[in-house]
Write a protein that holds these residues in place. Structure first.
Motif, PDB file in Angstrom:
ATOM      1  N   SER A 119     141.344  38.958  13.077  1.00 53.69           N
ATOM      2  CA  SER A 119     142.216  40.112  13.316  1.00 53.69           C
ATOM      3  C   SER A 119     143.633  39.865  12.831  1.00 53.69           C
ATOM      4  CB  SER A 119     142.220  40.472  14.805  1.00 53.69           C
ATOM      5  OG  SER A 119     142.622  39.360  15.592  1.00 53.69           O
ATOM      6  N   TRP A 120     144.149  38.652  12.990  1.00 50.96           N
ATOM      7  CA  TRP A 120     145.523  38.375  12.562  1.00 50.96           C
ATOM      8  C   TRP A 120     145.656  38.400  11.038  1.00 50.96           C
ATOM      9  CZ3 TRP A 120     147.886  34.407   9.757  1.00 50.96           C
ATOM     10  CH2 TRP A 120     147.065  33.348   9.370  1.00 50.96           C
ATOM     11  N   VAL A 121     144.573  38.014  10.340  1.00 52.34           N
ATOM     12  CA  VAL A 121     144.591  38.087   8.875  1.00 52.34           C
ATOM     13  C   VAL A 121     144.628  39.549   8.438  1.00 52.34           C
ATOM     14  CG1 VAL A 121     143.408  37.459   6.748  1.00 52.34           C
ATOM     15  CG2 VAL A 121     143.320  35.912   8.714  1.00 52.34           C
ATOM     16  N   ALA A 122     143.858  40.394   9.119  1.00 52.73           N
ATOM     17  CA  ALA A 122     143.863  41.821   8.792  1.00 52.73           C
ATOM     18  C   ALA A 122     145.249  42.411   8.964  1.00 52.73           C
ATOM     19  CB  ALA A 122     142.857  42.557   9.674  1.00 52.73           C
ATOM     20  N   VAL A 123     145.890  42.112  10.089  1.00 48.86           N
ATOM     21  CA  VAL A 123     147.228  42.651  10.365  1.00 48.86           C
ATOM     22  C   VAL A 123     148.246  42.153   9.330  1.00 48.86           C
ATOM     23  CG1 VAL A 123     149.097  42.675  12.065  1.00 48.86           C
ATOM     24  CG2 VAL A 123     146.737  42.951  12.814  1.00 48.86           C
ATOM     25  N   SER A 124     147.986  40.999   8.748  1.00 48.03           N
ATOM     26  CA  SER A 124     148.882  40.472   7.714  1.00 48.03           C
ATOM     27  C   SER A 124     148.979  41.402   6.515  1.00 48.03           C
ATOM     28  CB  SER A 124     148.374  39.103   7.237  1.00 48.03           C
ATOM     29  OG  SER A 124     148.312  38.174   8.286  1.00 48.03           O
ATOM     30  N   GLY A 125     147.939  42.198   6.273  1.00 51.86           N
ATOM     31  CA  GLY A 125     147.940  43.101   5.126  1.00 51.86           C
ATOM     32  C   GLY A 125     148.490  44.481   5.408  1.00 51.86           C
ATOM     33  N   PHE A 126     148.986  44.713   6.629  1.00 53.10           N
ATOM     34  CA  PHE A 126     149.392  46.067   7.027  1.00 53.10           C
ATOM     35  C   PHE A 126     150.778  46.483   6.520  1.00 53.10           C
ATOM     36  CE2 PHE A 126     146.660  46.649  11.149  1.00 53.10           C
ATOM     37  CZ  PHE A 126     145.532  46.373  10.413  1.00 53.10           C
ATOM     38  N   ARG A 127     151.516  45.612   5.875  1.00 54.32           N
ATOM     39  CA  ARG A 127     152.936  45.796   5.542  1.00 54.32           C
ATOM     40  C   ARG A 127     153.272  47.206   5.031  1.00 54.32           C
ATOM     41  NH1 ARG A 127     157.932  43.335   6.431  1.00 54.32           N
ATOM     42  NH2 ARG A 127     159.261  43.499   4.610  1.00 54.32           N
ATOM     43  N   GLU A 164     146.238  45.881  18.693  1.00 56.56           N
ATOM     44  CA  GLU A 164     146.008  45.614  20.124  1.00 56.56           C
ATOM     45  C   GLU A 164     144.913  44.566  20.313  1.00 56.56           C
ATOM     46  OE1 GLU A 164     145.160  49.421  21.768  1.00 56.56           O
ATOM     47  OE2 GLU A 164     147.210  50.181  21.502  1.00 56.56           O
ATOM     48  N   ARG A 165     143.859  44.649  19.513  1.00 54.68           N
ATOM     49  CA  ARG A 165     142.790  43.660  19.598  1.00 54.68           C
ATOM     50  C   ARG A 165     143.303  42.276  19.192  1.00 54.68           C
ATOM     51  NH1 ARG A 165     137.911  46.807  16.604  1.00 54.68           N
ATOM     52  NH2 ARG A 165     136.856  44.793  16.732  1.00 54.68           N
ATOM     53  N   SER A 166     144.173  42.239  18.202  1.00 52.54           N
ATOM     54  CA  SER A 166     144.765  40.969  17.791  1.00 52.54           C
ATOM     55  C   SER A 166     145.615  40.379  18.904  1.00 52.54           C
ATOM     56  CB  SER A 166     145.628  41.175  16.544  1.00 52.54           C
ATOM     57  OG  SER A 166     144.850  41.512  15.432  1.00 52.54           O
ATOM     58  N   GLN A 167     146.317  41.249  19.595  1.00 51.63           N
ATOM     59  CA  GLN A 167     147.182  40.780  20.678  1.00 51.63           C
ATOM     60  C   GLN A 167     146.360  40.184  21.818  1.00 51.63           C
ATOM     61  OE1 GLN A 167     150.162  43.569  21.763  1.00 51.63           O
ATOM     62  NE2 GLN A 167     151.331  42.087  22.923  1.00 51.63           N
ATOM     63  N   LEU A 168     145.169  40.734  22.040  1.00 50.59           N
ATOM     64  CA  LEU A 168     144.290  40.186  23.068  1.00 50.59           C
ATOM     65  C   LEU A 168     143.740  38.822  22.652  1.00 50.59           C
ATOM     66  CD1 LEU A 168     142.296  43.383  24.113  1.00 50.59           C
ATOM     67  CD2 LEU A 168     144.002  42.170  25.477  1.00 50.59           C
ATOM     68  N   TYR A 169     143.395  38.712  21.366  1.00 52.70           N
ATOM     69  CA  TYR A 169     142.789  37.470  20.889  1.00 52.70           C
ATOM     70  C   TYR A 169     143.837  36.383  20.645  1.00 52.70           C
ATOM     71  CZ  TYR A 169     139.193  34.599  18.711  1.00 52.70           C
ATOM     72  OH  TYR A 169     138.302  33.590  18.436  1.00 52.70           O
ATOM     73  N   TRP A 170     145.002  36.784  20.121  1.00 51.69           N
ATOM     74  CA  TRP A 170     146.093  35.849  19.820  1.00 51.69           C
ATOM     75  C   TRP A 170     147.349  36.285  20.583  1.00 51.69           C
ATOM     76  CZ3 TRP A 170     144.198  31.812  17.424  1.00 51.69           C
ATOM     77  CH2 TRP A 170     143.161  31.951  16.512  1.00 51.69           C
ATOM     78  N   VAL A 210     154.467  38.636  13.405  1.00 52.81           N
ATOM     79  CA  VAL A 210     153.711  39.472  12.477  1.00 52.81           C
ATOM     80  C   VAL A 210     154.568  39.843  11.276  1.00 52.81           C
ATOM     81  CG1 VAL A 210     152.570  41.698  12.163  1.00 52.81           C
ATOM     82  CG2 VAL A 210     152.200  40.403  14.258  1.00 52.81           C
ATOM     83  N   ASP A 211     155.801  40.196  11.536  1.00 56.26           N
ATOM     84  CA  ASP A 211     156.708  40.573  10.456  1.00 56.26           C
ATOM     85  C   ASP A 211     156.888  39.422   9.468  1.00 56.26           C
ATOM     86  OD1 ASP A 211     158.780  42.446   9.293  1.00 56.26           O
ATOM     87  OD2 ASP A 211     160.057  40.725   9.762  1.00 56.26           O
ATOM     88  N   LEU A 212     157.044  38.202   9.968  1.00 57.87           N
ATOM     89  CA  LEU A 212     157.223  37.059   9.078  1.00 57.87           C
ATOM     90  C   LEU A 212     155.983  36.818   8.230  1.00 57.87           C
ATOM     91  CD1 LEU A 212     158.810  34.687   8.001  1.00 57.87           C
ATOM     92  CD2 LEU A 212     158.052  33.334   9.973  1.00 57.87           C
ATOM     93  N   ILE A 213     154.798  36.907   8.834  1.00 57.36           N
ATOM     94  CA  ILE A 213     153.563  36.734   8.067  1.00 57.36           C
ATOM     95  C   ILE A 213     153.496  37.763   6.939  1.00 57.36           C
ATOM     96  CG2 ILE A 213     151.049  36.834   8.158  1.00 57.36           C
ATOM     97  CD1 ILE A 213     151.276  36.026  11.137  1.00 57.36           C
ATOM     98  N   GLN A 214     153.780  39.010   7.256  1.00 59.78           N
ATOM     99  CA  GLN A 214     153.722  40.075   6.253  1.00 59.78           C
ATOM    100  C   GLN A 214     154.771  39.871   5.164  1.00 59.78           C
ATOM    101  OE1 GLN A 214     154.068  43.666   8.578  1.00 59.78           O
ATOM    102  NE2 GLN A 214     151.918  43.649   9.168  1.00 59.78           N
ATOM    103  N   ARG A 215     155.937  39.401   5.536  1.00 61.36           N
ATOM    104  CA  ARG A 215     156.987  39.121   4.543  1.00 61.36           C
ATOM    105  C   ARG A 215     156.567  37.998   3.603  1.00 61.36           C
ATOM    106  NH1 ARG A 215     161.542  37.667   8.329  1.00 61.36           N
ATOM    107  NH2 ARG A 215     162.647  37.015   6.417  1.00 61.36           N
ATOM    108  N   MET A 216     155.863  37.009   4.130  1.00 59.56           N
ATOM    109  CA  MET A 216     155.385  35.907   3.291  1.00 59.56           C
ATOM    110  C   MET A 216     154.377  36.407   2.257  1.00 59.56           C
ATOM    111  SD  MET A 216     155.113  33.009   6.302  1.00 59.56           S
ATOM    112  CE  MET A 216     154.426  31.653   5.331  1.00 59.56           C
TER     113      MET A 216
END
Length: 348
Positions: free
Chosen positions: A144-152, A165-171, A180-186
């Motif tokens: 889920s966190w990898v998916a959210v990385s592509g949401f920029r 929300e599912r990512s927040q539950l898992y991580w 999340v913002d930093l991951i997307q910026r990278m």
């Protein structure tokens, strides 16, 4: 279209399509969504016993990329930006066992290519692949966190919010706005810098897939190098966006220095304008990417606007569009599209 039903059908389709495959080439565009999508798809391929390799391509270089892959793979999977026009498909269908496109847009793709798509506003391909992965294996929640990385600046629908929300539950410790913002910026920085950095970002995400803190803290060498690149690239992006080709109403137009930069600069420019258009002049071609609000079907608008043009191709959907036109007609097309978008946004 009902999301859960689509996800089940898409998972079955993808599994069946890859059942007899040994090696696939994952062809991705230079975008955060493309990077995140490719990593999720690679994880899925591994779980299905299929080897995969990443190939970064632009729509206009796809035919060259396909020719380099002959004899090395049995399937090609196009992520986010399927081939423009019939040329690449007509070549590839004779040389590969299967062709698959996974995307969230509209296009008149030939029947020779299997399309796994969900044409819905405000989503992205990393979201689709995450939903498919969760259907194939419940333990894939870690992706889920990898998916959210592509949401920029792209994934804005209610479906995206549910995945966050599912990512927040898992991580629970990771999915904070700053992280999340930093991951997307990278990933955005890697997309701006081109193929070498995109492959670095892919490698780093793969290394960190089951431990995102390994990525976010720069614990691995690849993540550390990528993170150190962010301030430099963001300065370049600010400089590029500070000199628009044209600002008119709610629409901004920028010329880019490198063809691959048109994608990420258009996405980043949405922080300042309602609709962003970026282009690269490369006679005889004019290369364009447009990012706009999710309720605007840019593909339909392009079909209507370009029907009188002699040569063109377009792929897109709600909120995004990749377009190739005759370079001699490029500026005229941009001005017409700009006026059209301002009219739509003015009525909103």
């Amino acid at each position: 279209m009902e999301v859960e039903g689509w996800t089940k059908r898409a998972a079955i389709t993808l599994e069946e399509s890859l059942k007899n495959s040994e090696r696939v080439a994952i062809i991705l565009p230079p975008t955060p969504d493309g990077i995140a999508s490719s990593v999720i798809l690679s994880e899925l391929c591994s779980q299905l016993g299929v080897d995969s390799e990443f190939v970064v391509s632009l729509p206009e270089t796809l035919l060259d990329a396909i020719e380099r892959l002959i004899g090395k793979f049995d399937h090609l999977i196009f992520l986010e930006l399927p081939p423009h026009g019939p040329g690449p498909i007509s070549v590839a269908k004779e040389l590969f066992k299967g062709l698959i496109a996974i995307d969230h847009g509209s296009s008149d793709l030939p029947r020779d290519i299997l399309r796994v798509g969900f044409d819905y506003g405000g989503i992205c391909t990393s979201l689709l692949l995450y939903m498919i992965s969760s259907q194939i294996e419940r333990d894939n929640e870690y992706l889920s966190w990898v998916a959210v990385s592509g949401f920029r600046n792209k994934c804005t629908s209610k479906i995206c919010e549910s995945v966050k929300e599912r990512s927040q539950l898992y991580w629970p410790d990771l999915i904070e706005e700053a992280s999340v913002d930093l991951i997307q910026r990278m990933l955005s920085a890697a997309s701006f810098e081109g193929e070498e950095w995109i492959m670095l970002a892919i490698s780093s995400l793969q290394e960190s897939a089951e431990d995102p803190w390994w990525f976010i803290r720069g614990s691995s060498v690849t993540a550390s190098v990528l993170r150190s690149k962010v301030p430099e690239v963001e300065a370049k992006v600010r400089e590029s966006l500070s000199e628009p080709f044209l600002l008119d109403g709610s629409v901004g137009i920028w010329e880019v220095d490198e063809p691959h930069q048109r994608f990420v600069l258009s996405i980043e420019a949405r922080r300042f304008v309602d609709a962003a258009m970026t282009f690269f002049y490369d006679p005889p071609l004019g290369l364009v990417y447009i990012s706009a609000p999710q309720d605007i079907d840019l593909h339909s608008e392009a079909i209507e606007l370009l029907k009188g043009e002699p040569e063109w191709s377009a792929f897109g959907g709600k909120g995004f569009l990749s377009m190739i036109v005759d370079s001699e007609r490029l500026i005229s097309v941009l001005m017409s599209f700009k006026d059209r978008l301002n009219g739509i946004l003015g009525r909103a």
